[in-house]
Write a protein that holds these residues in place. Structure first.
Motif, mmCIF file in Angstrom:
data_model
loop_
_atom_site.group_PDB
_atom_site.id
_atom_site.type_symbol
_atom_site.label_atom_id
_atom_site.label_comp_id
_atom_site.label_asym_id
_atom_site.label_seq_id
_atom_site.Cartn_x
_atom_site.Cartn_y
_atom_site.Cartn_z
ATOM 1 N N LYS A 28 41.021 47.971 34.321
ATOM 2 C CA LYS A 28 40.687 46.950 35.320
ATOM 3 C C LYS A 28 41.530 45.693 35.178
ATOM 4 O O LYS A 28 41.760 44.987 36.149
ATOM 5 C CB LYS A 28 39.200 46.644 35.333
ATOM 6 C CG LYS A 28 38.655 45.883 34.183
ATOM 7 C CD LYS A 28 37.169 45.631 34.411
ATOM 8 C CE LYS A 28 36.530 45.009 33.203
ATOM 9 N NZ LYS A 28 35.110 44.789 33.401
ATOM 10 N N GLU A 29 42.037 45.426 33.993
ATOM 11 C CA GLU A 29 42.887 44.252 33.794
ATOM 12 C C GLU A 29 44.193 44.370 34.575
ATOM 13 O O GLU A 29 44.858 43.380 34.857
ATOM 14 C CB GLU A 29 43.214 44.045 32.305
ATOM 15 C CG GLU A 29 42.017 43.763 31.438
ATOM 16 C CD GLU A 29 41.223 45.022 31.068
ATOM 17 O OE1 GLU A 29 41.774 46.146 31.089
ATOM 18 O OE2 GLU A 29 40.019 44.877 30.780
ATOM 19 N N LYS A 30 44.581 45.596 34.911
ATOM 20 C CA LYS A 30 45.840 45.810 35.632
ATOM 21 C C LYS A 30 45.624 46.224 37.089
ATOM 22 O O LYS A 30 46.579 46.452 37.812
ATOM 23 C CB LYS A 30 46.674 46.858 34.916
ATOM 24 C CG LYS A 30 47.166 46.395 33.569
ATOM 25 C CD LYS A 30 48.140 47.348 32.962
ATOM 26 C CE LYS A 30 48.634 46.789 31.636
ATOM 27 N NZ LYS A 30 49.640 47.640 31.040
#
Length: 153
Positions: A12-14
């Motif tokens: 989710k960070e990317k």
């Protein structure tokens, strides 16, 4: 001979998209506008041990993109009759008054697997079944009033 399915996993960070607190998809350019793309994203939401993600299979490849979301990843988008909830994923769920609760002026349903927030359309439809008495909210089904629990933030 069986061919192995390749898997692409994006944390989710990317992720380049996210779901806001009202169930609206966004990317760096703003809200998603195209109804078919919005529908496709909602229908593709899945959950596993690592969280909620958009899932698709393309060209012998499974793709999972874990995405950030505000509040919840699942929403009640519609109410069929007085007892069936339609989710943003198009899945349906029976309306169980014992699973309902409010928090910060929002209505939710808590299942064993998911916390699901009611969207605006579903709130409008279910409002005809809601009664407020002495600062307490009740859902009235088949002549029976079911107290809706209030949760603090």
């Amino acid at each position: 001979m069986t061919s192995e399915v390749k898997q692409i996993v994006i944390p989710k960070e990317k992720a380049v998209f996210w779901l806001d607190k009202n169930g609206i998809w966004h990317n760096e350019h703003g809200k998603f506008e195209h109804p078919k793309i919005i529908s496709y994203f909602h229908k593709s939401i899945r959950k596993d041990d690592n969280g909620y993600h958009v899932f698709q299979i393309r060209d012998q490849c499974e793709e999972k993109v874990y995405f950030p979301y505000e509040d919840t990843a699942l929403f009640v988008f519609d109410l069929k009759g007085t007892d069936t909830l339609v989710l943003n994923t198009t899945d349906t769920l029976p309306l169980d008054p014992a699973q309902l609760f409010t928090r910060n002026d929002n209505l939710y349903i808590q299942t064993t697997e998911h916390c699901i927030k009611f969207g605006q359309r579903a709130l409008m439809k279910i409002s005809r079944l809601l009664v407020e008495k002495n600062d307490q909210l009740f859902l009235v089904c088949n002549g029976t009033a079911h107290k809706i629990q209030q949760q603090e933030e």
